[in-house]
Design a protein around this motif. Structure first.
Motif, PDB file in Angstrom:
ATOM      1  N   VAL A  38       0.843  -1.194   0.000  1.00 23.37           N
ATOM      2  CA  VAL A  38       0.000   0.000   0.000  1.00 23.37           C
ATOM      3  C   VAL A  38       0.880   1.247   0.000  1.00 23.37           C
ATOM      4  O   VAL A  38       0.675   2.189  -0.761  1.00 23.37           O
ATOM      5  N   LEU A  39       1.896   1.186   0.833  1.00 18.29           N
ATOM      6  CA  LEU A  39       2.828   2.303   0.930  1.00 18.29           C
ATOM      7  C   LEU A  39       3.482   2.560  -0.417  1.00 18.29           C
ATOM      8  O   LEU A  39       3.600   3.688  -0.887  1.00 18.29           O
ATOM      9  N   LYS A  84      -4.927  -5.655  -4.477  1.00 21.72           N
ATOM     10  CA  LYS A  84      -3.560  -6.002  -4.110  1.00 21.72           C
ATOM     11  C   LYS A  84      -3.556  -6.888  -2.864  1.00 21.72           C
ATOM     12  O   LYS A  84      -2.865  -7.910  -2.807  1.00 21.72           O
ATOM     13  N   ALA A  85      -4.362  -6.496  -1.873  1.00 23.39           N
ATOM     14  CA  ALA A  85      -4.422  -7.244  -0.623  1.00 23.39           C
ATOM     15  C   ALA A  85      -4.881  -8.673  -0.880  1.00 23.39           C
ATOM     16  O   ALA A  85      -4.308  -9.632  -0.357  1.00 23.39           O
ATOM     17  N   THR A 128      -9.350   6.031   0.320  1.00 21.56           N
ATOM     18  CA  THR A 128     -10.501   6.634  -0.331  1.00 21.56           C
ATOM     19  C   THR A 128     -10.494   6.413  -1.842  1.00 21.56           C
ATOM     20  O   THR A 128     -11.151   5.531  -2.357  1.00 21.56           O
ATOM     21  N   SER A 129      -9.672   7.171  -2.549  1.00 25.05           N
ATOM     22  CA  SER A 129      -9.770   7.155  -4.005  1.00 25.05           C
ATOM     23  C   SER A 129      -9.221   5.873  -4.617  1.00 25.05           C
ATOM     24  O   SER A 129      -9.733   5.352  -5.590  1.00 25.05           O
ATOM     25  N   ASN A 130      -8.158   5.337  -4.007  1.00 20.53           N
ATOM     26  CA  ASN A 130      -7.513   4.185  -4.624  1.00 20.53           C
ATOM     27  C   ASN A 130      -7.954   2.874  -3.975  1.00 20.53           C
ATOM     28  O   ASN A 130      -7.278   1.873  -4.058  1.00 20.53           O
ATOM     29  N   TYR A 131      -9.071   2.914  -3.325  1.00 19.68           N
ATOM     30  CA  TYR A 131      -9.504   1.780  -2.535  1.00 19.68           C
ATOM     31  C   TYR A 131      -9.586   0.463  -3.313  1.00 19.68           C
ATOM     32  O   TYR A 131      -9.041  -0.544  -2.854  1.00 19.68           O
ATOM     33  N   PRO A 132     -10.224   0.427  -4.498  1.00 16.95           N
ATOM     34  CA  PRO A 132     -10.335  -0.855  -5.209  1.00 16.95           C
ATOM     35  C   PRO A 132      -8.975  -1.458  -5.539  1.00 16.95           C
ATOM     36  O   PRO A 132      -8.780  -2.668  -5.389  1.00 16.95           O
TER      37      PRO A 132
END
Lengths: 140, 430
Positions: free
Chosen positions: B88-89, B120-121, B111-115
């Motif tokens: 994420v970082l 990735k997770a 928020t914006s890059n949530y999907p």
């Protein structure tokens, strides 16, 4: 106490002023946005910083009110010259000397309340003319 | 990169909470047999959560099946959590290059890059579980005939997780894997699991893409660098070990080198190795694994940047070039910062443990580096550590896990506002 001066703009004029003042043991701070010029000046002045005067946060983070004299040497860029003079004025610099490039520039700076305005072309023009008149007188 | 402090408080608090929860769970009567001190519970919890894997009690004897399950889950959550955080970082910092600074700061990364983050997770969990399951299945082929069905399957699962997450905690008993030292099949599986775990998720993802699409040019420069340096470290490390400890077999040498890259299983006793070998292992532990992997240390990329910078400077080059790319000055500064902070941590840890423990400096150094880099190898009997020594170890493990630079950034105020002022350069005497 030594007189403290700030020189804004490091053209031929500004550089020369800074150099002469520094030689006579004035405390001189020079400001320009060209790092090469700042580095050149840093060899003889007390402190040299590179910043853009239009970035007022950066400009006002300098201890401007501590200065006795402010010299604004940016005749070719009216906007930046006006901004610098205004900032110095607002921060209570003792005396402001500015170089201008044309009449309009001079008018604006007069309105702002710059203490001393130098118009090199006008000054030199007068000087050259006077010299010629003197010479003509002597010929007669 | 350290601009957004809020992101960094996440692992700092997360790992601390995880250690506390695991310790509390291990303290439950259902998890352990006989008496378990608070300090030992905390040590074991910190050890598994931080992927260190050093034990002050005998895992196989002290903990019940439930206790071992708690430990396995803690390892897995710690490892996956860390990889996710790092990805994420990485995603947010990459994004920063494209968007403006202010936008990055206001964007609280969920928020914006949530999907994209969610995707990735999911991928990280899939990869991890898949590799671990595959590893466990292969191990079960050997362990089930040895230990019986229930014990064998459990042992396979536990060790697959422990090896891939670079923990190095085992349930074989007091001798780790000495029992299997000549078993090429088991050794091979462990080596593959440990090595792939030490590369980091980023590299694994790149490699899979290469295998799936066959497009070699889409491999990132980082991946090439990490792979090349990791393989080189293993080869050079193995050769040096073999030179100084001639009694080791080939498989023992390779296993020791790989495990020194931050897992912590062992097939030969570290105390029995030549002092030079111990120093080499110390260095390998200090260098550690790939960025974002669960192998600790200063990380391979930092090490490579430092070496490349040194080479460039010696040759009189201003640019540090790797695979036809110039390394950003910022990254070099960061690498120096990481090295410096980590060295300080090791040094102060060494001083602390020299005060509390009655061991030689060499043994203590080996232990401190091993603890800091979350390896878990040791030349001393750490069951004999003093209580103060154990607390120091826990602290070092924890800091080593979340990276000292993160920890320090919590206490140092950031210069968030760019001053806009630049000062003239100066050449100082060195």
């Amino acid at each position: 106490m030594k007189k403290q001066c700030i020189v804004v703009g490091l053209g031929w004029f500004g550089m020369k002023v800074a150099m002469e003042l520094a030689e006579k043991d004035f405390e001189v701070l020079v400001v320009d946005k060209d790092m090469a010029l700042v580095e050149k000046a840093s060899k003889f002045v007390t402190k040299a910083v590179c910043l853009d005067v239009s970035n007022s946060d950066a400009f006002e983070s300098l201890p401007l009110s501590d200065f006795d004299v402010g010299i604004v040497a940016m005749a070719e860029n009216i906007a930046m010259s006006v901004v610098s003079c205004l900032t110095l004025k607002e921060n209570n610099v003792g005396k402001i000397i500015a170089k201008v490039g044309d009449k309009n520039h001079r008018k604006v700076l007069e309105k702002i309340g710059v203490d001393e305005i130098i118009f090199p072309e006008e000054y030199l023009g007068k000087m050259v003319a006077n010299k010629m008149i003197e010479e003509a007188k002597n010929m007669e | 990169m350290l601009r957004n402090k809020k992101i960094y408080t996440m692992p700092i608090i997360g790992f601390l909470l995880m250690i506390i929860v695991t310790a509390l769970l291990l303290k439950l009567p259902i998890c352990h047999k006989g008496q378990l001190n608070w300090i030992d519970a905390f040590f074991e919890a910190a050890s598994v959560v931080s992927a260190t894997g050093s034990n002050v009690v005998e895992v196989a004897e002290k903990f019940t099946w439930v206790g071992q399950l708690v430990m396995m889950v803690a390892m897995e959550v710690g490892a996956v959590g860390f990889m996710m955080f790092f990805s994420v970082l990485f995603m947010t910092t990459k994004k920063k290059l494209k968007l403006s600074d202010t936008l990055f700061l206001s964007n609280e990364m969920n928020t914006s890059n949530y999907p994209a983050i969610k995707r990735k997770a999911k991928k990280i969990i899939q990869y991890t579980l898949m590799i671990e399951f595959f590893g466990a299945w292969l191990l079960a082929l050997r362990f089930v005939p040895m230990y019986g069905i229930k014990e064998g399957i459990w042992s396979s699962l536990f060790h697959a997780v422990s090896a891939f997450c670079n923990v190095g905690c085992d349930v074989f008993g007091s001798q780790s894997m000495v029992l299997f030292k000549n078993d090429i099949y088991v050794n091979g599986i462990f080596i593959i699991l440990m090595f792939s775990g030490s590369l980091g998720f980023f590299v694994l993802e790149d490699l899979t893409r290469w295998f799936c699409t066959g497009k070699r040019n889409r491999i990132h420069v980082e991946t090439k660098l990490i792979l090349k340096v990791s393989v080189l470290l293993v080869i050079v490390g193995s050769i040096l070990l073999k030179v100084f400890d001639k009694q080791l077999t080939l498989i023992e040498t390779i296993f020791t080198t790989i495990t020194a890259r931050n897992t912590g299983f062992y097939t030969v006793e570290m105390a029995g190795l030549h002092e030079v070998s111990q120093l080499i292992i110390t260095l390998l532990m200090f260098i550690g694994g790939g960025p974002g992997s669960n192998a600790g240390g200063i990380r391979v990329v930092v090490f490579s940047i430092l070496i490349l910078t040194t080479l460039a400077n010696v040759k009189g080059n201003d640019d540090v070039v790797v695979f036809y790319r110039n390394i950003n000055d910022k990254m070099i500064k960061r690498a120096v910062t990481i090295l410096h902070i980590d060295l300080l941590l090791v040094f102060f840890g060494l001083m602390g443990l020299c005060l509390t423990e009655n061991q030689s400096v060499m043994d203590t150094l080996f232990y401190v580096v091993s603890t800091f880099s979350n390896t878990g190898l040791t030349t001393i009997d750490i069951e004999q550590l003093t209580v103060a020594g154990k607390w120091i170890s826990i602290f070092i493990m924890y800091i080593g896990r979340i990276a000292p630079i993160t920890f320090i950034s919590l206490f140092v105020p950031m210069d968030r506002k760019k001053s806009g002022i630049k000062y003239p350069n100066m050449d100082v005497m060195l």
